[in-house]
Design a protein around this motif. Structure first.
Motif: not given
Length: 358
Positions: A267-287
Motif C-alpha cells: 500500500e506504500g505506507k511509510p511506517t516507522i520501520l520503513f523510515i528507519e531503513a531509509m535513514e540507514r541504507l546506502s543510496p543503492a539500498g534505498k533505491e
C-alpha cells in the motif's frame, strides 16, 4: 502471573462477547445484510484489548470493573467501525484470518442479487460504510447506557463528550494523515508518522483507560492525576503495540497475524520501520527498498529481500528498541497508582503485547 493474565483476559473477553452477542441494538436494523454486517467483526472476537483497558483501569483506581462493562463494550464496538472503514480504505481482503466486511458483503450480494463483479464490489463497499456508521451509533448508545450500571449521569455525559470531541477528532485526523501519506510526492518525516500512529492507534487506547478510570473514581474530571496516568500508560502501550504490528507485518506468521505479509509495502505506507531503513541504507539500498513498494504481489523472494534489507541496516533492531522504550514509559506511568491486582495485570498486559515474536 502469565497464567493469571490469561485467565483474567479470558474473563473479560467472555463478558464482552456475551454483551455484544445479546445486545438488542442491531436487531431492528434492516435489511438483513446490514444487520449481519454490523455484527460481523464484533462477533468474530479478537484480543479485546480496549475493553480490558477499560475494566482494569477501573479496578486500578479502586472501582468495581462490573460498572465499566458498558463502556468496555462501547469502545470495542467503536474500534470495529474503524476497522471496517480502514479495510475499505486499504483494500484489505483479510481481517482476523477471514474475509473483510466489504469482501464478505460483495460475495453475498453477488450470489443473492446475481450482480456483476463491479456491481457486487460497489454493494460491498457501500454497505460496509453504512455498517461502520451504524457501529459508531451503537457504540454511543451502549456508552450512554452506563447509567444502568450505576455510573453517574455527569460522568457518562463527559465520557460521551470526550468520545465525540477528543476521540473522534484525534482518531480521524490520524487516519486522514495515514491516507494522505500515500499521495504525497515525498515521504513524511518521523514526527508526522509518530503523530499518525498515536492518533490512529493510541488515542482509542488512551480513551479506553481514561473511561475506566473515570468510572472507577466516578468523576467527570478527566484531568485527575490517576486518569491522566492511565491514559498516558495506554497511549504508550498503543505506540509500542503498533511498532510491533509493523514488525509482524514483515516478519510475522501470516496465518497468526491474519493479514498478508508486507501489506504496508504493497500500500506504500511509510511506517516507522520503513523510515528507519531509509535513514540507514546506502543510496543503492534505498533505491532497492523503494523499488519493493507498491508491488502487485509479494512472493517469498520479495518478502525475504525486504526482511534482509531491514535487518542488515539495523532498522528492525531500532524499531524493537523504540517499542521497548515506549513500554518502559507506559510502566513508569503506572507508578502513580497504588500497587494492587489490576495495576499488576496492566503491567503484565504491556509486557505480553510487546513480546509477540517480533
Amino acid at each position: 502471573m502469565k497464567n493469571q493474565l490469561q485467565k483474567e483476559l479470558s474473563e473479560v473477553c467472555g463478558t464482552i462477547n456475551d454483551f455484544i452477542f445479546s445486545d438488542s441494538f442491531p436487531e431492528s436494523l434492516a435489511p438483513e445484510l446490514l444487520r449481519d454486517a454490523v455484527r460481523l467483526y464484533p462477533l468474530r472476537g479478537g484480543k479485546r484489548i480496549r475493553p480490558v483497558l477499560v475494566m482494569w483501569a477501573c479496578g486500578a483506581v479502586g472501582g468495581d470493573p462490573a460498572k465499566a462493562v458498558n463502556a468496555a463494550a462501547a469502545v470495542e464496538i467503536y474500534h470495529n467501525w474503524t476497522l471496517v472503514h480502514d479495510d475499505i480504505i486499504d483494500c484489505d481482503e483479510l481481517r482476523r484470518g477471514s474475509a473483510t466486511c466489504h469482501i464478505e458483503l460483495k460475495r453475498r450480494a453477488a450470489g443473492r442479487f446475481e450482480l456483476t463483479p463491479v456491481r457486487a464490489k460497489k454493494f460491498g463497499t457501500d454497505f460496509s460504510i453504512l455498517a461502520g456508521d451504524v457501529q459508531q451509533a451503537w457504540a454511543m448508545d451502549v456508552l450512554l447506557r452506563s447509567t444502568e450500571r450505576g455510573v453517574s449521569c455527569e460522568t457518562v455525559n463527559m465520557m460521551a463528550r470526550r468520545m465525540q470531541s477528543f476521540l473522534n477528532r484525534e482518531l480521524l485526523s490520524g487516519e486522514a494523515l495515514d491516507v494522505e501519506f500515500e499521495y504525497r510526492r515525498q515521504f513524511p518525516g518521523r514526527d508526522e508518522v509518530m503523530n499518525m500512529i498515536r492518533g490512529k492507534t493510541g488515542v482509542l487506547l488512551s480513551y479506553s483507560a481514561e473511561c475506566g478510570a473515570m468510572i472507577g473514581l466516578d468523576t467527570a474530571d478527566f484531568e485527575r492525576t490517576e486518569v491522566r496516568a492511565l491514559s498516558a500508560f495506554a497511549g504508550e502501550v498503543g505506540y509500542a503495540f503498533q511498532l510491533c504490528d509493523d514488525l509482524l507485518g514483515v516478519y510475522g506468521d501470516e496465518e497468526t497475524f491474519g493479514k498478508p505479509l508486507c501489506s504496508d509495502f504493497r500500500e506504500g505506507k511509510p511506517t516507522i520501520l520503513f523510515i528507519e531503513a531509509m535513514e540507514r541504507l546506502s543510496p543503492a539500498g534505498k533505491e532497492e527498498l523503494f523499488s519493493l513498494m507498491n508491488l502487485e504481489r509479494y512472493g517469498a523472494e520479495e518478502i525475504a529481500r525486504i526482511q534482509t534489507l531491514l535487518e542488515e541496516c539495523g532498522a528492525r533492531e531500532a524499531v524493537v528498541r523504540q517499542a521497548e522504550c515506549s513500554s518502559a514509559a507506559a510502566l513508569k506511568s503506572l507508578t502513580k497508582l497504588p500497587a494492587g491486582k489490576y495495576r499488576s495485570l496492566l503491567e503484565a498486559l504491556a509486557e505480553s503485547l510487546l513480546n509477540r515474536n517480533v
